[in-house]
Design an enzyme around this catalytic site. Structure first.
Site, PDB file in Angstrom:
ATOM      1  CD  GLU A 272      -6.539   0.069   2.020  1.00  0.00           C
ATOM      2  OE1 GLU A 272      -5.504   0.034   1.351  1.00  0.00           O
ATOM      3  OE2 GLU A 272      -6.826  -0.742   2.878  1.00  0.00           O
TER       4      GLU A 272
ATOM      5  CB  SER B  51     -10.866  -1.814   1.723  1.00  0.00           C
ATOM      6  OG  SER B  51     -10.478  -2.085   3.021  1.00  0.00           O
TER       7      SER B  51
ATOM      8  NE  ARG C 242      -4.226  -1.746   1.837  1.00  0.00           N
ATOM      9  CZ  ARG C 242      -4.536  -2.866   2.469  1.00  0.00           C
ATOM     10  NH1 ARG C 242      -3.767  -3.289   3.452  1.00  0.00           N
ATOM     11  NH2 ARG C 242      -5.609  -3.540   2.135  1.00  0.00           N
TER      12      ARG C 242
END
Length: 143
Positions: free
Chosen positions: A138, A68, A17
């Site tokens: 996120e 998400s 990420r």
């Protein structure tokens, strides 16, 4: 005035990420090249079908959402924490914690950005109070 540069994969700082694009918001990808490994088409097709089936069963694709919401804390799952607080279906205006997967916020109709942000803050506060865990987004909220 813009500069166009070519970056090789070793300069992109890809990680879980993260990448140079997350670290430096001024960088924009305008073109890319991938080198793929050859595999039998039927193997690829089977994998695609398998992944798609899993996602359709677990994620709320039947309602508008941005994917998400929270990163999974170390040794835990954001959706599990949120679900344990009985927040599935909880809503602020038309922004609602998905009944299908608690780490998704869905739009029941006309959710505003403010409603979504309020719901995110509410979830974070509840998880912090119960588990002393700071959920990390996120997504990135852009004003």
């Amino acid at each position: 005035n813009y500069n166009i540069v070519t970056l090789t994969k070793d300069k992109l700082n890809f990680g879980y990420r993260t990448s140079i694009f997350k670290e430096n918001k001024k960088l924009i990808v305008i073109s890319t090249t991938f080198i793929l490994n050859l595999t039998k088409p039927e193997i690829v097709k089977d994998k695609i079908i398998e992944y798609k089936k899993v996602r359709l069963n677990k994620q709320p694709y039947d309602m508008p959402n941005a994917g998400s919401v929270f990163k999974n804390p170390i040794n835990n799952f954001a959706g599990k924490l949120i679900e344990s607080l009985s927040l599935r279906g909880y809503n602020i205006g038309d922004a609602m914690v998905s009944k299908k997967h608690a780490n998704f916020i869905v739009n029941k109709g006309n959710a505003t950005g403010k409603e979504i942000v309020k719901l995110i803050e509410y979830i974070k506060e509840k998880v912090k109070n119960k588990y002393d865990i700071d959920l990390e987004l996120e997504q990135e909220i852009i004003d």
